[in-house]
Scaffold this motif. Structure first.
Motif, PDB file in Angstrom:
ATOM      1  N   SER A  40     -91.886 -39.833 -12.698  1.00  0.00           N
ATOM      2  CA  SER A  40     -91.349 -39.490 -11.389  1.00  0.00           C
ATOM      3  C   SER A  40     -89.945 -38.916 -11.548  1.00  0.00           C
ATOM      4  N   GLU A  41     -89.606 -37.955 -10.698  1.00  0.00           N
ATOM      5  CA  GLU A  41     -88.257 -37.394 -10.700  1.00  0.00           C
ATOM      6  C   GLU A  41     -87.284 -38.287  -9.941  1.00  0.00           C
ATOM      7  N   VAL A  42     -87.830 -39.274  -9.239  1.00  0.00           N
ATOM      8  CA  VAL A  42     -86.995 -40.182  -8.452  1.00  0.00           C
ATOM      9  C   VAL A  42     -86.309 -41.177  -9.385  1.00  0.00           C
ATOM     10  N   PRO A  43     -85.005 -41.368  -9.252  1.00  0.00           N
ATOM     11  CA  PRO A  43     -84.311 -42.357 -10.098  1.00  0.00           C
ATOM     12  C   PRO A  43     -84.782 -43.764  -9.770  1.00  0.00           C
ATOM     13  N   MET A  44     -84.531 -44.707 -10.677  1.00  0.00           N
ATOM     14  CA  MET A  44     -84.924 -46.084 -10.409  1.00  0.00           C
ATOM     15  C   MET A  44     -84.206 -46.590  -9.165  1.00  0.00           C
ATOM     16  N   ILE A  45     -84.962 -47.088  -8.233  1.00  0.00           N
ATOM     17  CA  ILE A  45     -84.394 -47.559  -6.973  1.00  0.00           C
ATOM     18  C   ILE A  45     -84.004 -49.028  -7.109  1.00  0.00           C
ATOM     19  N   LEU A  46     -82.758 -49.309  -6.785  1.00  0.00           N
ATOM     20  CA  LEU A  46     -82.258 -50.676  -6.870  1.00  0.00           C
ATOM     21  C   LEU A  46     -82.583 -51.442  -5.592  1.00  0.00           C
ATOM     22  N   GLY A  47     -82.673 -52.756  -5.737  1.00  0.00           N
ATOM     23  CA  GLY A  47     -82.890 -53.605  -4.585  1.00  0.00           C
ATOM     24  C   GLY A  47     -81.600 -53.840  -3.819  1.00  0.00           C
ATOM     25  N   VAL A  50     -73.641 -48.071  -4.406  1.00  0.00           N
ATOM     26  CA  VAL A  50     -73.401 -47.045  -3.389  1.00  0.00           C
ATOM     27  C   VAL A  50     -74.251 -45.814  -3.680  1.00  0.00           C
ATOM     28  N   ALA A  51     -74.324 -45.426  -4.950  1.00  0.00           N
ATOM     29  CA  ALA A  51     -75.126 -44.260  -5.337  1.00  0.00           C
ATOM     30  C   ALA A  51     -76.591 -44.473  -4.978  1.00  0.00           C
ATOM     31  N   ASN A  52     -77.070 -45.693  -5.153  1.00  0.00           N
ATOM     32  CA  ASN A  52     -78.459 -46.003  -4.832  1.00  0.00           C
ATOM     33  C   ASN A  52     -78.756 -45.772  -3.347  1.00  0.00           C
ATOM     34  N   LEU A  53     -77.853 -46.225  -2.472  1.00  0.00           N
ATOM     35  CA  LEU A  53     -78.056 -46.039  -1.033  1.00  0.00           C
ATOM     36  C   LEU A  53     -77.980 -44.558  -0.661  1.00  0.00           C
ATOM     37  N   LEU A  54     -77.093 -43.829  -1.302  1.00  0.00           N
ATOM     38  CA  LEU A  54     -76.985 -42.390  -1.051  1.00  0.00           C
ATOM     39  C   LEU A  54     -78.254 -41.660  -1.510  1.00  0.00           C
ATOM     40  N   PHE A 109     -63.883 -45.466   0.835  1.00  0.00           N
ATOM     41  CA  PHE A 109     -64.259 -44.051   0.814  1.00  0.00           C
ATOM     42  C   PHE A 109     -65.537 -43.873  -0.009  1.00  0.00           C
ATOM     43  N   ILE A 110     -66.525 -43.247   0.595  1.00  0.00           N
ATOM     44  CA  ILE A 110     -67.834 -43.107  -0.038  1.00  0.00           C
ATOM     45  C   ILE A 110     -67.884 -41.877  -0.941  1.00  0.00           C
ATOM     46  N   THR A 111     -68.215 -42.111  -2.215  1.00  0.00           N
ATOM     47  CA  THR A 111     -68.405 -41.025  -3.181  1.00  0.00           C
ATOM     48  C   THR A 111     -69.717 -41.261  -3.919  1.00  0.00           C
ATOM     49  N   TYR A 112     -70.260 -40.183  -4.462  1.00  0.00           N
ATOM     50  CA  TYR A 112     -71.492 -40.313  -5.245  1.00  0.00           C
ATOM     51  C   TYR A 112     -71.127 -40.373  -6.720  1.00  0.00           C
ATOM     52  N   ASP A 113     -71.170 -41.578  -7.274  1.00  0.00           N
ATOM     53  CA  ASP A 113     -70.760 -41.812  -8.658  1.00  0.00           C
ATOM     54  C   ASP A 113     -71.723 -42.844  -9.266  1.00  0.00           C
TER      55      ASP A 113
END
Length: 322
Positions: free
Chosen positions: A177-184, A232-236, A221-225
């Protein structure tokens, strides 16, 4: 294509984005889909199966509601197909104990479940999975990266059988899958056993409550890191999957809105994405006879194919006596 799930509970958004959406794409492309409900595998890492009947039904409801078409896909349960399970015996003769003990996925799954003494069933799980895939001559298996060792073991089993007895089985390929591992919601791998999941069947309010408790971090402040701010990246990323927008773009749009705005947008995105599925699921749940019929017909077809494959195997091994 062979894919499947263990009926240990209702499916969640990790299954949905990581696997089910891929199944739907392959269905649209005309692939023949076999979907195993691996009830025997429930007891690989637990002493009791729990509400196995209810979990099988929930898994079926979730899959059908998501759009998997029973006219194009065959649903079946492990325990209902004896010929499939009988393939485990000749397949076990093709692998060594040392090979099974080296399998990193089995080790990881045992560690996750807190198992100190690995059972014979768990140790031979990769070979059982090979039987799942090869009985229907599966050649494409959608998996996550953690399952790649199992697919390689299946390829080894197919290759060794073909070399020893004659070409019968394909060597299947993994479809990542191209989807990254989704965290709980707790920031670890999403897992039904951990209770950190957003189930597909949850109401909008239940979903909001789950997401409200999701782990983020102390920075407003929300960043994608992904490396430094994985939660935070997981929710984004989840918002991006729902909305079809890049996670970095979502982060820019939220900015100073902080964790509260991030969770609010995710709640709206998931509830919007899953609304049609939830309506369809309620309709299906109101007609238990339909769901039971889907499984009954699938089990019948799986038995026909498994018995034919087992007959091929017996003939190739010189064990056909009729």
């Amino acid at each position: 294509m062979l894919t499947g799930d263990r009926p240990t509970g209702a499916l969640h958004i990790g299954h949905y984005f990581g696997s089910i959406k891929n199944r739907l794409k392959l269905q649209e492309l005309g692939a023949e889909i076999w979907q195993i409900i691996a009830d025997y595998q429930v007891i690989t890492d637990r002493e009791v199966a729990g509400d196995i009947v209810g979990n099988v039904r929930n898994l079926l409801l979730d899959s059908l509601a998501a759009g998997v078409d029973p006219e194009k896909a065959t649903f079946f349960t492990h325990s209902s197909v004896p010929a499939l399970n009988q393939l485990l015996l000749p397949f076990l003769s093709l692998v060594s104990v040392a090979e099974l003990q080296r399998n990193p996925t089995v080790k990881d799954e045992a560690a996750t479940a807190g198992i100190k003494a690995i059972s014979g069933l768990m140790l031979t799980y990769p070979v059982h999975q090979a039987a799942d895939i090869l009985f229907c001559k599966g050649n494409v298996v959608p998996v996550g990266k953690d399952q790649l060792p199992h697919i390689e073991q299946t390829r080894v089993v197919a290759r060794r059988f073909n070399e020893r007895y004659g070409a019968i089985f394909p060597e299947p390929d993994a479809l990542l899958s191209e989807v990254p591992m989704i965290l709980g919601t707790d920031g670890t791998k999403m897992s039904k056993s951990k209770g950190n999941v957003v189930e597909l069947r949850m109401t909008a309010d239940e979903t909001a409550k789950k997401i409200k408790g999701a782990k983020t971090d102390s920075e407003r402040f929300i960043t994608y890191d992904p490396e430094n701010r994985p939660e935070v990246a997981n929710l984004l990323e989840l918002i991006g999957l729902c909305e079809g927008v890049a996670p970095a773009t979502v982060a820019e749009e939220i900015g100073n809105g902080g964790g509260g705005e991030l969770k609010k947008r995710l709640t709206e995105a998931i509830n919007t994405e899953l609304a049609p599925l939830r309506v369809r699921r309620a309709e299906l749940a109101a007609d238990p006879g339909y769901v039971e019929g889907v499984l009954r017909r699938g089990n019948e077809r799986a038995n026909e194919v498994a018995e034919a494959t087992l007959a091929e195997v017996r003939t190739a091994m010189g064990m056909s006596y009729a």
